[in-house]
Each structure stands twice: as structure tokens, then as C-alpha cells.
Design a protein around this motif. Structure first.
Motif, short mmCIF file in Angstrom:
data_model
loop_
_atom_site.label_atom_id
_atom_site.label_comp_id
_atom_site.label_asym_id
_atom_site.label_seq_id
_atom_site.Cartn_x
_atom_site.Cartn_y
_atom_site.Cartn_z
N ALA A 40 0.83 -1.20 0.00
CA ALA A 40 0.00 0.00 0.00
C ALA A 40 0.87 1.26 0.00
CB ALA A 40 -0.92 0.00 1.21
N LEU A 41 1.96 1.26 0.74
CA LEU A 41 2.87 2.40 0.74
C LEU A 41 3.57 2.55 -0.61
CD1 LEU A 41 4.55 2.35 4.26
CD2 LEU A 41 3.30 4.23 3.24
N GLN A 42 3.91 1.46 -1.22
CA GLN A 42 4.59 1.53 -2.52
C GLN A 42 3.66 2.05 -3.61
OE1 GLN A 42 6.09 -2.38 -3.29
NE2 GLN A 42 7.58 -2.30 -1.61
N TYR A 43 2.41 1.61 -3.62
CA TYR A 43 1.49 1.99 -4.69
C TYR A 43 0.80 3.33 -4.45
CZ TYR A 43 1.96 -2.67 -6.65
OH TYR A 43 2.45 -3.82 -7.20
N PHE A 44 0.40 3.61 -3.20
CA PHE A 44 -0.40 4.79 -2.91
C PHE A 44 0.37 5.92 -2.26
CE2 PHE A 44 -3.73 1.35 -2.23
CZ PHE A 44 -4.18 1.42 -3.54
N GLY A 45 1.54 5.65 -1.74
CA GLY A 45 2.27 6.65 -0.98
C GLY A 45 1.74 6.72 0.45
N LEU A 46 2.32 7.60 1.24
CA LEU A 46 1.94 7.67 2.66
C LEU A 46 0.52 8.16 2.85
CD1 LEU A 46 2.81 7.31 5.57
CD2 LEU A 46 3.71 9.63 5.53
N ARG A 47 0.13 9.18 2.12
CA ARG A 47 -1.23 9.73 2.27
C ARG A 47 -2.28 8.72 1.83
NH1 ARG A 47 -1.77 15.32 -0.21
NH2 ARG A 47 -0.60 15.79 1.67
N GLY A 48 -2.07 8.07 0.70
CA GLY A 48 -3.03 7.09 0.22
C GLY A 48 -3.13 5.86 1.11
N ALA A 49 -1.99 5.40 1.61
CA ALA A 49 -2.00 4.25 2.51
C ALA A 49 -2.68 4.58 3.83
CB ALA A 49 -0.57 3.77 2.76
N THR A 50 -2.49 5.81 4.31
CA THR A 50 -3.15 6.24 5.54
C THR A 50 -4.66 6.29 5.33
OG1 THR A 50 -1.22 7.53 6.15
CG2 THR A 50 -3.28 8.06 7.27
N LEU A 51 -5.10 6.87 4.23
CA LEU A 51 -6.53 6.93 3.95
C LEU A 51 -7.13 5.55 3.76
CD1 LEU A 51 -6.70 10.05 1.61
CD2 LEU A 51 -7.39 9.88 4.01
N THR A 52 -6.38 4.66 3.12
CA THR A 52 -6.84 3.28 2.95
C THR A 52 -6.98 2.59 4.30
OG1 THR A 52 -5.75 3.17 0.80
CG2 THR A 52 -6.33 1.07 1.84
N MET A 53 -6.00 2.77 5.17
CA MET A 53 -6.04 2.17 6.50
C MET A 53 -7.23 2.72 7.29
SD MET A 53 -3.19 2.28 9.54
CE MET A 53 -3.48 4.00 9.88
N LEU A 54 -7.46 4.02 7.24
CA LEU A 54 -8.58 4.61 7.97
C LEU A 54 -9.92 4.15 7.41
CD1 LEU A 54 -7.28 8.25 8.52
CD2 LEU A 54 -7.46 6.40 10.20
N ALA A 55 -10.02 4.03 6.09
CA ALA A 55 -11.27 3.57 5.48
C ALA A 55 -11.57 2.12 5.85
CB ALA A 55 -11.18 3.72 3.97
#
Length: 95
Positions: free
Chosen positions: A58-73
Motif C-alpha cells: 500500500a505504501l509503494q502503490y499509494f504513498g503515505l497519504r493514500g496508505a493512511t486513507l486506505t487504512m482509515l477507510a
């Protein structure tokens, strides 16, 4: 205090937070075996700490912001499911 927990947003937020804590704890215990979405690495990256663990997918594909939002969702959805499971179980016991 009782009226504070009657608000749906507070209940769902508390359940989502509880799911986040469980996810972070499990990912800490798994270490490098949590390859897809490692919440422990994400939280440490947000706080500025180095864990010496490889980045999750998730960090590799989405970056930190995207991985954080994915984790929160994901944890928000699990929180909603947890609240509804408790409501269903409570109704089951009342019959």
C-alpha cells in the motif's frame, strides 16, 4: 456520559479507533509478514520514526497519504461492522 455515547458518530468513531488499535498491534506482532497494508509502518512513518521494515504494498502503490486513507477507510468499515454486530447480538439476547 451516557448521552455522549448515544451519538452515532461517537460510537462509530470509537469502534473504528478500536479496530485501528487492534490492526496496529497485530501488524507490530507480524512484522515483515504484513506485506499488503502494514499499519505499524504507516503510523511510524506519520510520526517520523524509522522501523527498518520494508514498505508495504500500500505504501509503494499509494504513498503515505493514500496508505493512511486506505487504512482509515478499512478500519472505519470494520468499526461499522463491529457496531452492527454488537447491535445484532444485543437483539439476539433480548428475545
Amino acid at each position: 456520559m451516557k448521552s455522549f455515547f448515544r451519538s452515532p458518530w461517537v460510537i462509530y468513531s470509537a469502534a473504528g479507533f478500536a479496530c485501528s488499535i487492534v490492526m496496529i498491534s497485530v501488524d507490530y506482532l507480524l512484522g515483515t509478514r504484513a506485506e499488503i497494508l502494514n499499519a505499524w509502518v504507516i503510523v511510524n512513518r506519520i510520526l517520523g520514526f524509522d522501523t527498518n521494515l520494508p514498505d508495504s504494498l500500500a505504501l509503494q502503490y499509494f504513498g503515505l497519504r493514500g496508505a493512511t486513507l486506505t487504512m482509515l477507510a478499512i478500519n472505519g468499515l470494520f468499526g461499522v461492522a463491529l457496531v452492527h454486530l454488537f447491535k445484532w447480538f444485543n437483539q439476539l439476547l433480548q428475545f
